[in-house]
Design a protein around this motif. Structure first.
Motif, PDB file in Angstrom:
ATOM      1  N   TRP A  77      47.836 -37.861   5.168  1.00 36.96           N
ATOM      2  CA  TRP A  77      47.126 -37.858   6.446  1.00 36.96           C
ATOM      3  C   TRP A  77      45.893 -36.982   6.351  1.00 36.96           C
ATOM      4  O   TRP A  77      45.934 -35.900   5.769  1.00 36.96           O
ATOM      5  N   GLN A  78      44.811 -37.442   6.956  1.00 39.87           N
ATOM      6  CA  GLN A  78      43.617 -36.611   7.082  1.00 39.87           C
ATOM      7  C   GLN A  78      43.877 -35.624   8.215  1.00 39.87           C
ATOM      8  O   GLN A  78      44.452 -35.988   9.240  1.00 39.87           O
ATOM      9  N   VAL A  79      43.466 -34.370   7.988  1.00 43.49           N
ATOM     10  CA  VAL A  79      43.655 -33.357   9.019  1.00 43.49           C
ATOM     11  C   VAL A  79      42.329 -32.684   9.317  1.00 43.49           C
ATOM     12  O   VAL A  79      41.422 -32.672   8.491  1.00 43.49           O
ATOM     13  N   SER A  80      42.242 -32.164  10.525  1.00 39.52           N
ATOM     14  CA  SER A  80      41.077 -31.359  10.895  1.00 39.52           C
ATOM     15  C   SER A  80      41.590 -30.051  11.467  1.00 39.52           C
ATOM     16  O   SER A  80      42.648 -30.003  12.091  1.00 39.52           O
ATOM     17  N   GLY A  81      40.841 -28.989  11.220  1.00 34.40           N
ATOM     18  CA  GLY A  81      41.246 -27.683  11.708  1.00 34.40           C
ATOM     19  C   GLY A  81      40.406 -26.602  11.065  1.00 34.40           C
ATOM     20  O   GLY A  81      39.380 -26.880  10.429  1.00 34.40           O
ATOM     21  N   PRO A  82      40.832 -25.348  11.190  1.00 32.54           N
ATOM     22  CA  PRO A  82      40.066 -24.235  10.618  1.00 32.54           C
ATOM     23  C   PRO A  82      40.174 -24.240   9.086  1.00 32.54           C
ATOM     24  O   PRO A  82      41.109 -24.794   8.524  1.00 32.54           O
ATOM     25  N   GLU A  83      39.206 -23.617   8.440  1.00 33.43           N
ATOM     26  CA  GLU A  83      39.186 -23.545   6.980  1.00 33.43           C
ATOM     27  C   GLU A  83      40.427 -22.830   6.478  1.00 33.43           C
ATOM     28  O   GLU A  83      40.692 -21.677   6.846  1.00 33.43           O
ATOM     29  N   LEU A  84      41.217 -23.514   5.644  1.00 31.15           N
ATOM     30  CA  LEU A  84      42.438 -22.951   5.086  1.00 31.15           C
ATOM     31  C   LEU A  84      42.595 -23.435   3.651  1.00 31.15           C
ATOM     32  O   LEU A  84      42.220 -24.568   3.322  1.00 31.15           O
ATOM     33  N   PRO A  85      43.178 -22.603   2.766  1.00 30.85           N
ATOM     34  CA  PRO A  85      43.365 -23.021   1.380  1.00 30.85           C
ATOM     35  C   PRO A  85      44.548 -23.990   1.233  1.00 30.85           C
ATOM     36  O   PRO A  85      45.441 -24.039   2.086  1.00 30.85           O
ATOM     37  N   ALA A  86      44.558 -24.750   0.139  1.00 27.24           N
ATOM     38  CA  ALA A  86      45.661 -25.669  -0.160  1.00 27.24           C
ATOM     39  C   ALA A  86      46.951 -24.874  -0.267  1.00 27.24           C
ATOM     40  O   ALA A  86      46.965 -23.737  -0.732  1.00 27.24           O
ATOM     41  N   GLY A  87      48.050 -25.458   0.175  1.00 31.61           N
ATOM     42  CA  GLY A  87      49.351 -24.815   0.121  1.00 31.61           C
ATOM     43  C   GLY A  87      49.703 -24.042   1.374  1.00 31.61           C
ATOM     44  O   GLY A  87      50.860 -23.671   1.567  1.00 31.61           O
ATOM     45  N   THR A  88      48.738 -23.780   2.256  1.00 35.75           N
ATOM     46  CA  THR A  88      48.999 -23.056   3.495  1.00 35.75           C
ATOM     47  C   THR A  88      49.866 -23.909   4.419  1.00 35.75           C
ATOM     48  O   THR A  88      49.633 -25.113   4.557  1.00 35.75           O
ATOM     49  N   LEU A  89      50.848 -23.291   5.025  1.00 36.92           N
ATOM     50  CA  LEU A  89      51.667 -24.023   6.004  1.00 36.92           C
ATOM     51  C   LEU A  89      50.872 -24.194   7.297  1.00 36.92           C
ATOM     52  O   LEU A  89      50.328 -23.234   7.832  1.00 36.92           O
ATOM     53  N   VAL A  90      50.798 -25.441   7.759  1.00 37.41           N
ATOM     54  CA  VAL A  90      50.071 -25.745   8.996  1.00 37.41           C
ATOM     55  C   VAL A  90      51.001 -26.480   9.952  1.00 37.41           C
ATOM     56  O   VAL A  90      51.936 -27.151   9.536  1.00 37.41           O
ATOM     57  N   ARG A  91      50.736 -26.334  11.232  1.00 35.41           N
ATOM     58  CA  ARG A  91      51.488 -27.023  12.284  1.00 35.41           C
ATOM     59  C   ARG A  91      50.579 -28.086  12.893  1.00 35.41           C
ATOM     60  O   ARG A  91      49.437 -27.812  13.236  1.00 35.41           O
ATOM     61  N   VAL A  92      51.093 -29.294  13.028  1.00 37.75           N
ATOM     62  CA  VAL A  92      50.356 -30.381  13.673  1.00 37.75           C
ATOM     63  C   VAL A  92      50.403 -30.114  15.174  1.00 37.75           C
ATOM     64  O   VAL A  92      51.480 -30.022  15.763  1.00 37.75           O
ATOM     65  N   VAL A  93      49.225 -29.975  15.804  1.00 38.27           N
ATOM     66  CA  VAL A  93      49.182 -29.650  17.232  1.00 38.27           C
ATOM     67  C   VAL A  93      48.686 -30.804  18.096  1.00 38.27           C
ATOM     68  O   VAL A  93      48.912 -30.820  19.300  1.00 38.27           O
ATOM     69  N   ALA A  94      48.002 -31.769  17.478  1.00 39.72           N
ATOM     70  CA  ALA A  94      47.483 -32.897  18.252  1.00 39.72           C
ATOM     71  C   ALA A  94      47.083 -34.022  17.311  1.00 39.72           C
ATOM     72  O   ALA A  94      47.084 -33.861  16.087  1.00 39.72           O
ATOM     73  N   VAL A  95      46.726 -35.134  17.891  1.00 41.72           N
ATOM     74  CA  VAL A  95      46.226 -36.285  17.144  1.00 41.72           C
ATOM     75  C   VAL A  95      44.878 -36.638  17.721  1.00 41.72           C
ATOM     76  O   VAL A  95      44.714 -36.735  18.937  1.00 41.72           O
ATOM     77  N   GLN A  96      43.895 -36.816  16.829  1.00 44.72           N
ATOM     78  CA  GLN A  96      42.548 -37.174  17.270  1.00 44.72           C
ATOM     79  C   GLN A  96      42.136 -38.401  16.472  1.00 44.72           C
ATOM     80  O   GLN A  96      41.783 -38.294  15.300  1.00 44.72           O
ATOM     81  N   GLY A  97      42.213 -39.559  17.120  1.00 43.30           N
ATOM     82  CA  GLY A  97      41.965 -40.810  16.398  1.00 43.30           C
ATOM     83  C   GLY A  97      43.090 -41.024  15.404  1.00 43.30           C
ATOM     84  O   GLY A  97      44.255 -41.050  15.751  1.00 43.30           O
ATOM     85  N   SER A  98      42.732 -41.130  14.100  1.00 43.94           N
ATOM     86  CA  SER A  98      43.762 -41.276  13.074  1.00 43.94           C
ATOM     87  C   SER A  98      43.969 -39.980  12.302  1.00 43.94           C
ATOM     88  O   SER A  98      44.710 -39.952  11.330  1.00 43.94           O
ATOM     89  N   ALA A  99      43.306 -38.916  12.721  1.00 43.95           N
ATOM     90  CA  ALA A  99      43.450 -37.624  12.044  1.00 43.95           C
ATOM     91  C   ALA A  99      44.372 -36.710  12.836  1.00 43.95           C
ATOM     92  O   ALA A  99      44.432 -36.756  14.063  1.00 43.95           O
ATOM     93  N   LEU A 100      45.072 -35.862  12.096  1.00 45.72           N
ATOM     94  CA  LEU A 100      45.943 -34.878  12.725  1.00 45.72           C
ATOM     95  C   LEU A 100      45.167 -33.580  12.898  1.00 45.72           C
ATOM     96  O   LEU A 100      44.447 -33.174  12.001  1.00 45.72           O
ATOM     97  N   VAL A 101      45.309 -32.950  14.039  1.00 39.77           N
ATOM     98  CA  VAL A 101      44.682 -31.654  14.287  1.00 39.77           C
ATOM     99  C   VAL A 101      45.737 -30.610  13.971  1.00 39.77           C
ATOM    100  O   VAL A 101      46.861 -30.669  14.476  1.00 39.77           O
ATOM    101  N   VAL A 102      45.379 -29.643  13.090  1.00 34.80           N
ATOM    102  CA  VAL A 102      46.342 -28.634  12.650  1.00 34.80           C
ATOM    103  C   VAL A 102      45.829 -27.231  12.886  1.00 34.80           C
ATOM    104  O   VAL A 102      44.631 -27.011  13.079  1.00 34.80           O
ATOM    105  N   GLU A 103      46.778 -26.308  12.860  1.00 33.76           N
ATOM    106  CA  GLU A 103      46.437 -24.879  12.912  1.00 33.76           C
ATOM    107  C   GLU A 103      47.410 -24.179  11.965  1.00 33.76           C
ATOM    108  O   GLU A 103      48.466 -24.737  11.632  1.00 33.76           O
ATOM    109  N   ALA A 104      47.044 -22.984  11.545  1.00 34.60           N
ATOM    110  CA  ALA A 104      47.917 -22.238  10.639  1.00 34.60           C
ATOM    111  C   ALA A 104      49.237 -21.969  11.338  1.00 34.60           C
ATOM    112  O   ALA A 104      49.275 -21.565  12.496  1.00 34.60           O
ATOM    113  N   ALA A 105      50.331 -22.209  10.614  1.00 33.96           N
ATOM    114  CA  ALA A 105      51.666 -21.973  11.172  1.00 33.96           C
ATOM    115  C   ALA A 105      52.029 -20.505  10.983  1.00 33.96           C
ATOM    116  O   ALA A 105      51.717 -19.905   9.967  1.00 33.96           O
ATOM    117  N   GLY A 106      52.690 -19.940  11.925  1.00 37.65           N
ATOM    118  CA  GLY A 106      53.143 -18.571  11.725  1.00 37.65           C
ATOM    119  C   GLY A 106      52.801 -17.654  12.782  1.00 37.65           C
ATOM    120  O   GLY A 106      52.464 -17.349  13.720  1.00 37.65           O
TER     121      GLY A 106
END
Length: 144
Positions: free
Chosen positions: A115-144
């Motif tokens: 899935w394509q995601v959009s959100g703040p700049e984060l490195p690969a491997g970071t745990l993210v939480r899906v908070v919304a859907v925008q079109g076909s992309a998932l909106v994420v934020e850092a989990a924790g």
């Protein structure tokens, strides 16, 4: 047998057949109007053709209105409202970033799908939480 009786009976049967071939609960109600005029013309022989047509229109409109008022099924709440909305089913999931979010865009892998995601700049491997859907992309934020 008079031609009017045959004509109204044939029209009613034709409308019922059209409803059977292309169901939509619309031709049925017009067919009921034609069947009612068929019955009227069969019982009362001297109804002029113009009044037969007027009765057909009025009875068809009445039968449609009766269906809309009393017979039409009410919208039921689904027991699975997200059934065909796959992306929205993922809201709340926590997953690792497969590809770093750079320029607001990155990728995650969820259940054998990427899935394509959009959100703040984060490195690969970071745990993210899906908070919304925008079109076909998932909106994420850092989990924790």
């Amino acid at each position: 047998m008079r031609w009017e009786v045959v004509a109204w009976g044939a029209l009613a049967l034709l409308l019922f057949a059209a409803e059977a071939l292309a169901p939509g609960a619309f031709m049925l109600w017009i067919g009921i109007g034609a069947a009612a005029v068929f019955a009227l013309v069969a019982v009362f022989a001297d109804i002029p053709v113009l009044w037969q047509v007027v009765a057909f229109v009025v009875l068809s409109v009445l039968s449609i209105q009766c269906y809309r008022r009393w017979g039409k099924p009410r919208a039921r709440q689904s027991d699975a409202p997200l059934l065909n909305r796959r992306a929205e089913q993922l809201v709340g999931r926590v997953v690792p970033l497969q590809q770093a979010i750079v320029g607001g865009q990155g990728r995650v892998s969820i259940d054998d799908a990427s899935w394509q995601v959009s959100g703040p700049e984060l490195p690969a491997g970071t745990l993210v939480r899906v908070v919304a859907v925008q079109g076909s992309a998932l909106v994420v934020e850092a989990a924790g």
